[in-house]
Design an enzyme around this catalytic site. Structure first.
Site, mmCIF file in Angstrom:
data_model
loop_
_atom_site.group_PDB
_atom_site.id
_atom_site.type_symbol
_atom_site.label_atom_id
_atom_site.label_comp_id
_atom_site.label_asym_id
_atom_site.label_seq_id
_atom_site.Cartn_x
_atom_site.Cartn_y
_atom_site.Cartn_z
ATOM 1 N N ARG A 64 -1.860 -5.315 -4.410
ATOM 2 C CA ARG A 64 -0.637 -4.853 -3.743
ATOM 3 C C ARG A 64 -0.383 -5.616 -2.435
ATOM 4 O O ARG A 64 0.755 -5.912 -2.089
ATOM 5 C CB ARG A 64 -0.720 -3.344 -3.479
ATOM 6 C CG ARG A 64 -0.683 -2.531 -4.776
ATOM 7 C CD ARG A 64 -0.829 -1.043 -4.525
ATOM 8 N NE ARG A 64 0.232 -0.532 -3.674
ATOM 9 C CZ ARG A 64 0.098 0.505 -2.842
ATOM 10 N NH1 ARG A 64 -1.068 1.120 -2.739
ATOM 11 N NH2 ARG A 64 1.110 0.926 -2.131
ATOM 12 N N VAL A 97 4.545 1.149 3.557
ATOM 13 C CA VAL A 97 3.381 0.599 4.242
ATOM 14 C C VAL A 97 3.420 -0.936 4.265
ATOM 15 O O VAL A 97 2.445 -1.576 4.624
ATOM 16 C CB VAL A 97 2.065 1.061 3.562
ATOM 17 C CG1 VAL A 97 1.874 2.565 3.723
ATOM 18 C CG2 VAL A 97 2.027 0.674 2.079
ATOM 19 N N ASP A 98 4.567 -1.514 3.873
ATOM 20 C CA ASP A 98 4.608 -2.956 3.641
ATOM 21 C C ASP A 98 4.975 -3.806 4.856
ATOM 22 O O ASP A 98 4.907 -5.029 4.802
ATOM 23 C CB ASP A 98 5.560 -3.275 2.481
ATOM 24 C CG ASP A 98 6.922 -2.582 2.633
ATOM 25 O OD1 ASP A 98 7.467 -2.601 3.756
ATOM 26 O OD2 ASP A 98 7.419 -2.030 1.637
ATOM 27 N N HIS A 113 2.811 6.317 7.114
ATOM 28 C CA HIS A 113 1.711 6.198 6.155
ATOM 29 C C HIS A 113 0.820 4.985 6.410
ATOM 30 O O HIS A 113 0.073 4.575 5.532
ATOM 31 C CB HIS A 113 2.267 6.154 4.724
ATOM 32 C CG HIS A 113 2.916 7.439 4.297
ATOM 33 N ND1 HIS A 113 3.753 7.541 3.212
ATOM 34 C CD2 HIS A 113 2.860 8.686 4.837
ATOM 35 C CE1 HIS A 113 4.171 8.803 3.094
ATOM 36 N NE2 HIS A 113 3.651 9.510 4.073
ATOM 37 N N CYS A 121 -12.441 -0.109 9.852
ATOM 38 C CA CYS A 121 -13.862 0.084 9.552
ATOM 39 C C CYS A 121 -14.176 1.568 9.427
ATOM 40 O O CYS A 121 -13.814 2.360 10.291
ATOM 41 C CB CYS A 121 -14.721 -0.558 10.634
ATOM 42 S SG CYS A 121 -16.481 -0.296 10.335
ATOM 43 N N CYS A 124 -17.246 1.905 12.561
ATOM 44 C CA CYS A 124 -16.949 1.845 13.998
ATOM 45 C C CYS A 124 -15.456 1.945 14.304
ATOM 46 O O CYS A 124 -15.061 2.027 15.460
ATOM 47 C CB CYS A 124 -17.519 0.561 14.607
ATOM 48 S SG CYS A 124 -16.678 -0.942 14.061
ATOM 49 N N CYS A 143 -20.414 -4.035 12.342
ATOM 50 C CA CYS A 143 -21.420 -3.013 12.009
ATOM 51 C C CYS A 143 -21.783 -2.990 10.530
ATOM 52 O O CYS A 143 -22.600 -2.185 10.092
ATOM 53 C CB CYS A 143 -20.933 -1.630 12.456
ATOM 54 S SG CYS A 143 -19.631 -0.951 11.409
ATOM 55 N N SER A 182 13.080 10.122 -2.044
ATOM 56 C CA SER A 182 13.433 11.328 -2.782
ATOM 57 C C SER A 182 13.280 12.543 -1.883
ATOM 58 O O SER A 182 13.701 13.629 -2.233
ATOM 59 C CB SER A 182 12.532 11.462 -3.999
ATOM 60 O OG SER A 182 11.193 11.503 -3.581
ATOM 61 N N ASN A 206 21.121 7.008 -1.863
ATOM 62 C CA ASN A 206 20.141 7.127 -2.947
ATOM 63 C C ASN A 206 20.880 7.153 -4.281
ATOM 64 O O ASN A 206 21.841 7.887 -4.428
ATOM 65 C CB ASN A 206 19.330 8.421 -2.775
ATOM 66 C CG ASN A 206 18.003 8.368 -3.518
ATOM 67 O OD1 ASN A 206 17.948 8.036 -4.693
ATOM 68 N ND2 ASN A 206 16.927 8.670 -2.809
HETATM 69 ZN ZN ZN Z 1 -17.478 -1.523 11.999
#
Ligand code: ZN
Length: 241
Positions: A64, A97-98, A113, A121, A124, A143, A182, A206
């Protein structure tokens, strides 16, 4: 189409969902094709899935992430960036999220989102952007713990800062555009309801009927780019005329 409240608005918020990124060729969460078709999103985008099989989850994310890296902002993304330069206060609240809003030039973007091309990580908390997907699953160079995609998974709360900001923006907006979502997924679905209850002019773009449709002052049954083009043309004509 009487959009005068949008023309005179000072504070405008756009709430965007998968529909706007679909026009950039990003498959919606529910219609990923090919290899991953046999999995439900919950089987890949959840803390349980990651605990069980981080390798598989990362393979899906790497696929993705590549799609996102190769994609370009759509007409809708570009119009929203233009609108931000026009209005005194303009924010995008996105469930995507793009990062395509930012790539189109939007600066005031609240990401509910997270961001897919960013890793965090699990040990940490160090953040990696872009996500290092050369070796999968990636591990932290500090880490050695596993990295995870810096997105909100099923069963996880929204980032509190982003959510607080979204609520504040929605409650103060003169107008809200709800685009390509939606509005079924809570808590994001609460935002248009909140804006409307505080007197905002609500515009929905929409192609399908949604729970927001009955609440909206204006509904455009079009794709994101086409609908935003129409609205934006109207606003500009009034301003220039
Ligand atoms: Zn880390």
């Amino acid at each position: 189409m009487n959009i005068s409240p949008l023309i005179s608005a000072r504070r405008v918020v756009a709430l965007t969902g998968a529909g706007i990124s679909k026009e950039s060729g990003i498959p919606t969460f529910r219609d990923s094709d090919g290899l991953w078709k046999k999995y439900r999103p919950e089987e890949l985008a959840s803390p349980e899935a990651f605990r069980k099989n981080p390798q598989m989850v990362w393979e899906w994310y790497a696929w993705r992430i590549q799609l996102v890296r190769n994609a370009h902002p759509s007409r809708g993304h570009i119009v929203l960036a233009e609108m931000e330069r026009h209005y005194p206060e303009f924010h995008v609240i996105t469930q995507n999220v793009d990062g395509l809003h930012q790539r189109a030039g939007s600066r005031n973007v609240v990401e509910l989102h997270g961001r897919i091309d960013r890793a965090r990580c699990t040990g940490c908390g160090r953040v990696y952007e872009p996500a290092p997907i050369e070796d999968i699953p990636p591990v932290c160079s500090e880490c050695n713990a596993l990295l995870r995609p810096d997105v909100v998974w099923f069963g996880e709360p929204l980032p509190p800062d982003a959510w607080e900001m979204a609520v504040e923006l929605a409650s103060q907006a003169d107008a809200m555009l709800v685009i390509g979502t939606s509005a079924l997924v809570y808590p994001a679905a609460h935002l248009p309801v909140l804006a409307k209850s505080r007197g905002a002019f609500l515009v929905e773009i929409n192609p399908s009927y949604t729970p927001i449709s009955s609440l909206a002052d204006i509904t455009l049954r079009t794709g994101a780019g086409e609908g935003l083009d129409l609205i934006w043309k109207e606003v500009k004509e009034h301003v220039e005329g």
